[in-house]
Design an enzyme around this catalytic site. Sequence first.
Site, PDB file in Angstrom:
ATOM      1  N   GLU A 215       0.827  -1.203   0.000  1.00  0.00           N
ATOM      2  CA  GLU A 215       0.000   0.000   0.000  1.00  0.00           C
ATOM      3  C   GLU A 215       0.864   1.257   0.000  1.00  0.00           C
ATOM      4  O   GLU A 215       2.042   1.214   0.303  1.00  0.00           O
ATOM      5  CB  GLU A 215      -0.949  -0.011   1.203  1.00  0.00           C
ATOM      6  CG  GLU A 215      -1.895  -1.209   1.202  1.00  0.00           C
ATOM      7  CD  GLU A 215      -2.968  -1.145   2.278  1.00  0.00           C
ATOM      8  OE1 GLU A 215      -3.277  -0.034   2.760  1.00  0.00           O
ATOM      9  OE2 GLU A 215      -3.497  -2.216   2.639  1.00  0.00           O
ATOM     10  N   MET A 278     -10.339  -3.483  -1.866  1.00  0.00           N
ATOM     11  CA  MET A 278     -10.493  -3.067  -0.472  1.00  0.00           C
ATOM     12  C   MET A 278     -11.611  -2.024  -0.357  1.00  0.00           C
ATOM     13  O   MET A 278     -11.376  -0.844  -0.105  1.00  0.00           O
ATOM     14  CB  MET A 278      -9.159  -2.553   0.069  1.00  0.00           C
ATOM     15  CG  MET A 278      -8.106  -3.647   0.146  1.00  0.00           C
ATOM     16  SD  MET A 278      -6.545  -3.135   0.922  1.00  0.00           S
ATOM     17  CE  MET A 278      -5.844  -2.144  -0.394  1.00  0.00           C
ATOM     18  N   GLU A 281     -13.572   1.443   4.583  1.00  0.00           N
ATOM     19  CA  GLU A 281     -12.838   2.548   5.193  1.00  0.00           C
ATOM     20  C   GLU A 281     -13.184   3.912   4.606  1.00  0.00           C
ATOM     21  O   GLU A 281     -12.353   4.827   4.613  1.00  0.00           O
ATOM     22  CB  GLU A 281     -11.330   2.322   5.145  1.00  0.00           C
ATOM     23  CG  GLU A 281     -10.814   1.326   6.183  1.00  0.00           C
ATOM     24  CD  GLU A 281     -10.912   1.811   7.626  1.00  0.00           C
ATOM     25  OE1 GLU A 281     -10.000   2.517   8.104  1.00  0.00           O
ATOM     26  OE2 GLU A 281     -11.924   1.472   8.274  1.00  0.00           O
TER      27      GLU A 281
END
Length: 425
Positions: A215, A278, A281
């Site tokens: 990341e 992902m 978040e």
Amino acid sequence: MTIHVVRPGETVDTIAAGYGVAPRQLAEDNELPPDFALAVGQTLVVRFPQSVHVVSAGETLTSVAERYGTTVRQLWRNNWALGGGEALVPGQLLVVSYFDEKIGEGLFNGYAYPFISPELLAAELPYLSTMAPFTYGITAEGGLLPLDDEAMLEAARKRGTKPVMHLSTLTEAGQFDTGRAEYILTDYEAQGRLAAEVLQTVLRKDFAGLDVDFEYLPGQLAAGYAAFLGRLRQLLAAQGRFLWAALAPKTNTRQRGLLYEGHDYAAVSAAVDGVLLMTYEWGYTYGPPMAVAPLPNVRAVLDYAVTEIPAGKIFLGVPNYGYDWPLPFIQGETRAQSISNQRAIELAVRYGVPIQYDETAQSPFFHYTDAGGTSHEVWFEDARSMDAKLRLIAEYGFRGAGFWNLMRPFSQTWLVLDSLFNIEE
């Protein structure tokens, strides 16, 4: 499966009677407290047994499974209260099958730290095709940071779940390190040494494959990252192992920001066997109160992803947690607490506040005031939001899903998953 939303005045007994199911099973499946306390707006997953078995003296899960032509793993999935264990007592009622209409089949992966409760991990593993201990990091010299995952691997194999190695740029301090990623991606010899060490670990611990999560890569490392993944895949494929990679939730090719620029969807996809999006978040520790994974935001990522990646390679990222924000929110000062979905429900019950549901975000939320007079806003996941997300897998034709993470208890995640999908073994 039916998802029931608790109304004022309802009890476990009245709800169970309305559906013709046993109150005890309803309470056990949804992990209700001993007093069966409910919050208005809380969800309960109601499953309808098709075939049940009453345990006789001397019987085991294996003998029951053989009698009905099913598997021990499926008996675990059908009976959350077993907790992935094998202990039976005479007179115990086991559900052999449910009146479920599956919408598809998928491969489901979950991530967990080595300090996860062994009891929680045992209960969750039967619902997972694979499990990835988090995480093998990279040293400043480019070597592999070890991970004490032997107990996790043993637990997984005991319950028929395949372990997957997880590789990231996490440091000894627990932070993603862009510098270490750059070293590996720009130094071919160092990269080769790391790749060899990774392969050795995969073979020594008999991982089914490797899941890579680099990341915060700047754009100039995007091509190098894809090339590194291609190199890993060649090594792993020769040993019959797969390679996955995690991708930040982008909505367009040129999306700016350190989280996004180093992830070239098309190039990464071409270099690996599967990708985890992902998709969570949006609501996070330092941000304003909002859903962790609002459905419109998730869809925007998915709609872009399928233009760059074959749908059959994609794993949907699913959050298994929520956040509790103290109010008022002040940017740069307020810090939300990460909590389990179960804890969120407990807070609503404790403070006697109703749980609301945002139909646009497809996520539950509520407000409460603590004993010190501080107001709070809580966003989390429930059976409705899990159902909405998991149905995207069949809608888009994805390979499956990856759950971040397994550390927080919430039985409804797994009840909904098992009700909707045949879980790939």
